[in-house]
Scaffold this motif. Structure first.
Motif, PDB file in Angstrom:
ATOM      1  N   THR A 181      41.524  38.789  43.245  1.00 44.44           N
ATOM      2  CA  THR A 181      42.890  39.277  43.056  1.00 44.44           C
ATOM      3  C   THR A 181      42.935  40.363  41.986  1.00 44.44           C
ATOM      4  O   THR A 181      43.713  41.312  42.081  1.00 44.44           O
ATOM      5  CB  THR A 181      43.813  38.111  42.661  1.00 44.44           C
ATOM      6  N   ALA A 182      42.090  40.224  40.980  1.00 43.97           N
ATOM      7  CA  ALA A 182      42.078  41.182  39.867  1.00 43.97           C
ATOM      8  C   ALA A 182      41.541  42.548  40.274  1.00 43.97           C
ATOM      9  O   ALA A 182      41.917  43.555  39.685  1.00 43.97           O
ATOM     10  CB  ALA A 182      41.260  40.624  38.712  1.00 43.97           C
ATOM     11  N   ILE A 183      40.672  42.584  41.270  1.00 48.47           N
ATOM     12  CA  ILE A 183      40.007  43.848  41.603  1.00 48.47           C
ATOM     13  C   ILE A 183      40.454  44.434  42.937  1.00 48.47           C
ATOM     14  O   ILE A 183      40.105  45.576  43.255  1.00 48.47           O
ATOM     15  CB  ILE A 183      38.474  43.688  41.622  1.00 48.47           C
ATOM     16  N   THR A 184      41.207  43.675  43.716  1.00 45.25           N
ATOM     17  CA  THR A 184      41.597  44.189  45.036  1.00 45.25           C
ATOM     18  C   THR A 184      42.673  45.263  44.906  1.00 45.25           C
ATOM     19  O   THR A 184      43.601  45.121  44.097  1.00 45.25           O
ATOM     20  CB  THR A 184      42.105  43.040  45.935  1.00 45.25           C
ATOM     21  N   PRO A 185      42.570  46.342  45.664  1.00 52.84           N
ATOM     22  CA  PRO A 185      43.557  47.432  45.543  1.00 52.84           C
ATOM     23  C   PRO A 185      44.894  47.111  46.188  1.00 52.84           C
ATOM     24  O   PRO A 185      45.923  47.655  45.794  1.00 52.84           O
ATOM     25  CB  PRO A 185      42.867  48.603  46.254  1.00 52.84           C
TER      26      PRO A 185
END
Length: 261
Positions: free
Chosen positions: A167-171
């Motif tokens: 969730t932290a890295i998904t665009p």
């Protein structure tokens, strides 16, 4: 430069985030209750009582008893993972819930930790729903099976932390389908769920136990539900504790970086 494994700044205020998510969950209880109840029953009838009629005993037990622990393990995985991917992303990006909470005395670390604790709780809820169903069909041995409920918290927390990293890295929210397809689906199939790991090549078995969290969950739950508890389970639990600690720290720091930027 931010360390990805820095210790988070957490106080008991994280329970406020947990309580907020609990209250929302209770307002849609029927919708949240049905999927974890119905899905394992469908798998049990289709695979256990259907396909199982054509399968000999596996590891000395009927096929229904073999897959029953896998069904509850998979439910823990789904609960933690999807709560902290799609659920957390919606609260973060669309509902702006994170922004609203951070405007209170709670800090970012506490918001994310509260989300992770709620994801772990969803694992416990799912396990608590499914275990009585499996008990009705005589697929759980007591009192050992009761240990599945507290164990579900660790399993749910581990997958919640893994999910929060994505969730932290998904665009965007659509990109969350990639870890679902490329990570969760392979674990669903190749973690000793519907057939023993021993049927796989030795190298694949080693890889599965080294990198697939669900494999360890299935081993522990299968032992608890069969009433056979061996010392080797401590290795599986130790692996889970170590992995959970690492992804817990990583998920909070990755999310902090995203939210601050």
């Amino acid at each position: 430069m931010m360390s990805y494994f820095a210790l988070p700044d957490i106080t008991p205020r994280v329970l406020k985030v947990w309580m907020r998510n609990r209250d929302v969950f209770m307002t849609t209880l029927t919708v949240n209750f049905l999927p974890p109840l119905v899905e394992p029953i469908l798998y049990l009838f289709a695979l256990g009582f259907g396909l199982g009629n054509y399968i000999n005993e596996i590891e000395g037990v009927p096929y229904t008893k073999f897959i029953a622990p896998a069904l509850i393990s998979v439910s823990m995985m789904f609960a933690g993972f999807y709560e902290c991917t799609f659920g957390s992303y919606v609260r973060m990006y669309y509902q702006k819930t994170f922004d609203a909470i951070i405007a209170t005395p709670l800090n970012i670390d506490e918001v994310i930790a509260g989300e992770l604790l709620w994801g772990a709780t969803r694992g416990v809820i799912n396990a608590s729903i499914i275990l009585p169903i499996l008990t009705i069909f005589g697929l759980a041995v007591y009192p050992h099976s009761l240990l599945v409920i507290p164990f579900a918290f660790l399993a749910g927390l581990m997958f919640s932390c893994i999910a929060m990293c994505f969730t932290a890295i998904t665009p965007n929210i659509n990109s969350l389908t990639y870890p679902s397809i490329l990570l969760i689906t392979p674990m669903f199939l190749f973690s000793g769920t519907f057939f023993p790991l021993s049927l796989l090549p030795e190298t694949v078995q080693t890889i599965a136990l080294a990198i697939l969290p669900l494999a360890h969950i299935v081993i522990v739950v299968r032992s608890l539900m069969s009433g056979i508890i061996e010392a080797s389970l401590l290795l599986n639990i130790a692996w889970m504790l170590g992995a959970t600690l690492l992804v817990f720290l990583l998920s909070i720091n990755l999310m902090k970086k995203r939210l601050i930027v």
